[in-house]
Design a protein around this motif. Sequence first.
Motif, short mmCIF file in Angstrom:
data_model
loop_
_atom_site.label_atom_id
_atom_site.label_comp_id
_atom_site.label_asym_id
_atom_site.label_seq_id
_atom_site.Cartn_x
_atom_site.Cartn_y
_atom_site.Cartn_z
N ALA A 1 1.00 -0.99 -0.09
CA ALA A 1 -0.14 0.02 -0.16
C ALA A 1 0.97 1.30 -0.25
CB ALA A 1 -0.88 0.01 1.15
N THR A 2 0.42 2.22 -0.69
CA THR A 2 1.25 3.46 -0.87
C THR A 2 0.92 4.17 0.30
OG1 THR A 2 -0.61 4.67 -1.70
CG2 THR A 2 1.03 3.44 -3.20
N ASP A 3 1.81 5.40 0.96
CA ASP A 3 1.25 6.27 1.83
C ASP A 3 0.16 6.95 1.77
OD1 ASP A 3 3.53 5.63 3.33
OD2 ASP A 3 4.67 7.20 2.99
N GLU A 4 -0.42 7.13 0.48
CA GLU A 4 -1.61 7.70 0.15
C GLU A 4 -2.66 6.91 0.58
OE1 GLU A 4 -1.99 9.03 -3.91
OE2 GLU A 4 0.02 10.54 -3.50
N GLU A 5 -2.76 5.52 0.28
CA GLU A 5 -3.64 4.70 0.76
C GLU A 5 -3.95 4.37 2.08
OE1 GLU A 5 -3.75 1.48 -3.24
OE2 GLU A 5 -2.31 1.21 -1.77
N LEU A 6 -2.53 4.48 2.78
CA LEU A 6 -2.51 4.07 4.40
C LEU A 6 -3.19 5.27 4.81
CD1 LEU A 6 0.83 2.71 4.74
CD2 LEU A 6 -1.15 1.46 4.72
N LYS A 7 -2.84 6.80 4.37
CA LYS A 7 -3.58 7.84 5.04
C LYS A 7 -5.09 8.07 4.77
CE LYS A 7 -2.82 11.91 6.61
NZ LYS A 7 -2.92 12.27 7.89
N SER A 8 -5.36 7.75 3.60
CA SER A 8 -6.93 7.64 3.41
C SER A 8 -7.50 6.80 4.27
CB SER A 8 -7.24 7.43 2.10
OG SER A 8 -7.05 6.13 1.48
N ASN B 1 -10.85 5.92 9.65
CA ASN B 1 -10.94 5.05 10.42
C ASN B 1 -9.82 5.28 11.63
OD1 ASN B 1 -12.57 2.71 9.52
ND2 ASN B 1 -11.02 3.03 7.79
N SER B 2 -9.37 6.70 11.86
CA SER B 2 -8.52 7.02 13.07
C SER B 2 -8.89 6.59 14.34
CB SER B 2 -8.22 8.52 12.83
OG SER B 2 -9.61 9.08 13.05
N PHE B 3 -10.27 6.56 14.67
CA PHE B 3 -10.80 6.20 15.89
C PHE B 3 -10.26 4.80 16.43
CE2 PHE B 3 -14.09 5.79 12.85
CZ PHE B 3 -14.22 4.42 13.02
N ASP B 4 -10.01 4.06 15.24
CA ASP B 4 -9.78 2.63 15.49
C ASP B 4 -8.39 2.52 16.26
OD1 ASP B 4 -12.15 1.68 14.73
OD2 ASP B 4 -11.36 0.88 12.72
N PHE B 5 -7.38 3.39 16.00
CA PHE B 5 -6.19 3.36 16.46
C PHE B 5 -5.71 4.24 17.45
CE2 PHE B 5 -6.58 2.99 11.82
CZ PHE B 5 -6.16 1.62 11.68
N PHE C 1 -0.94 9.55 12.55
CA PHE C 1 -0.72 8.71 11.31
C PHE C 1 0.65 7.79 11.53
CE2 PHE C 1 1.08 7.86 6.98
CZ PHE C 1 -0.06 7.01 6.56
N ASP C 2 1.71 8.63 11.87
CA ASP C 2 3.07 7.88 11.66
C ASP C 2 3.10 6.71 12.90
OD1 ASP C 2 4.08 9.54 9.70
OD2 ASP C 2 4.69 10.86 10.79
N GLU C 3 2.56 6.91 14.01
CA GLU C 3 2.55 6.27 15.18
C GLU C 3 1.70 5.01 14.81
OE1 GLU C 3 2.77 8.98 19.05
OE2 GLU C 3 0.80 8.63 18.20
N ALA C 4 0.44 5.18 14.03
CA ALA C 4 -0.36 4.16 13.63
C ALA C 4 -0.17 3.05 12.56
CB ALA C 4 -1.86 4.49 13.62
N LYS C 5 0.88 3.64 11.68
CA LYS C 5 1.24 3.30 10.17
C LYS C 5 1.34 1.42 10.24
CE LYS C 5 3.77 4.95 6.53
NZ LYS C 5 4.80 5.69 5.95
N ASP C 6 2.03 1.06 11.20
CA ASP C 6 2.11 -0.54 11.36
C ASP C 6 0.80 -1.24 11.47
OD1 ASP C 6 4.94 -0.47 10.95
OD2 ASP C 6 5.24 -0.55 12.81
N LYS C 7 0.00 -0.52 12.47
CA LYS C 7 -1.66 -1.11 12.62
C LYS C 7 -2.17 -0.83 11.63
CE LYS C 7 -1.45 -0.26 17.63
NZ LYS C 7 -2.01 0.05 18.90
N ILE C 8 -2.25 -0.06 10.78
CA ILE C 8 -2.79 0.25 9.40
C ILE C 8 -2.58 -0.84 8.71
CG2 ILE C 8 -3.40 1.87 7.52
CD1 ILE C 8 -2.68 3.94 9.75
N LYS C 9 -1.36 -1.07 8.31
CA LYS C 9 -0.97 -2.13 7.28
C LYS C 9 -1.47 -3.38 7.74
CE LYS C 9 3.45 0.02 5.90
NZ LYS C 9 4.74 0.01 5.84
N GLN C 10 -1.54 -3.58 9.05
CA GLN C 10 -2.07 -4.85 9.66
C GLN C 10 -3.47 -5.00 9.19
OE1 GLN C 10 -1.22 -4.92 13.66
NE2 GLN C 10 0.56 -6.20 13.43
#
Length: 168
Positions: A48-55, A60-64, A74-83
């Motif tokens: 996934a690109t950073d743009e896809e991860l960011k969108s 869903n920011s409330f999930d992280f 966003f930077d702190e949650a990046k690994d969780k977003i990828k999962q």
Amino acid sequence: KVLSDSDINVTVDENKLKKYWEENKLAYKTVTTYKLAIIWKEPKDINATDEELKSYYDANSFDFTDDNGRVLNFDEAKDKIKQKLALKATKKSAQLDYIAFKKDKIEQPTPQKLTLGDSKLTTEVWKEIEEKQTGDILKPKIINNKYAIIKIVAINQPRIKTFQEAKD
């Protein structure tokens, strides 16, 4: 006074012990065990690109959140977003495996014997398993960041232990 091991003299009378067991044997039961065939479905690798991860994060920011309930940036949650995205990408494949497993078109894994509440599975999954019968197959569940498709092969109900099993 502090007692040591040498101050305590216990003699075990086998007959008294057996009599006690006879009177209280309902208190000495084995635990419920389940024979489960589990198919583990690892999440797919995604690029996934950073743009896809960011969108995804924006939607869903409330999930992280951290342990204190604070929303991660966003930077702190990046690994969780990828999962999360990897699990999302694997969901369809897990559902197809579930259908194939249900129709016996997929090789059954070797059943494993687990006691009720074993830490391999979550509490929610154990609650669902308790409501099911032998031969039932649970829909894919997320356990430890991978999907699990679980078939109940056998349920061994608790039984009263023999004197030798309960002796200790």
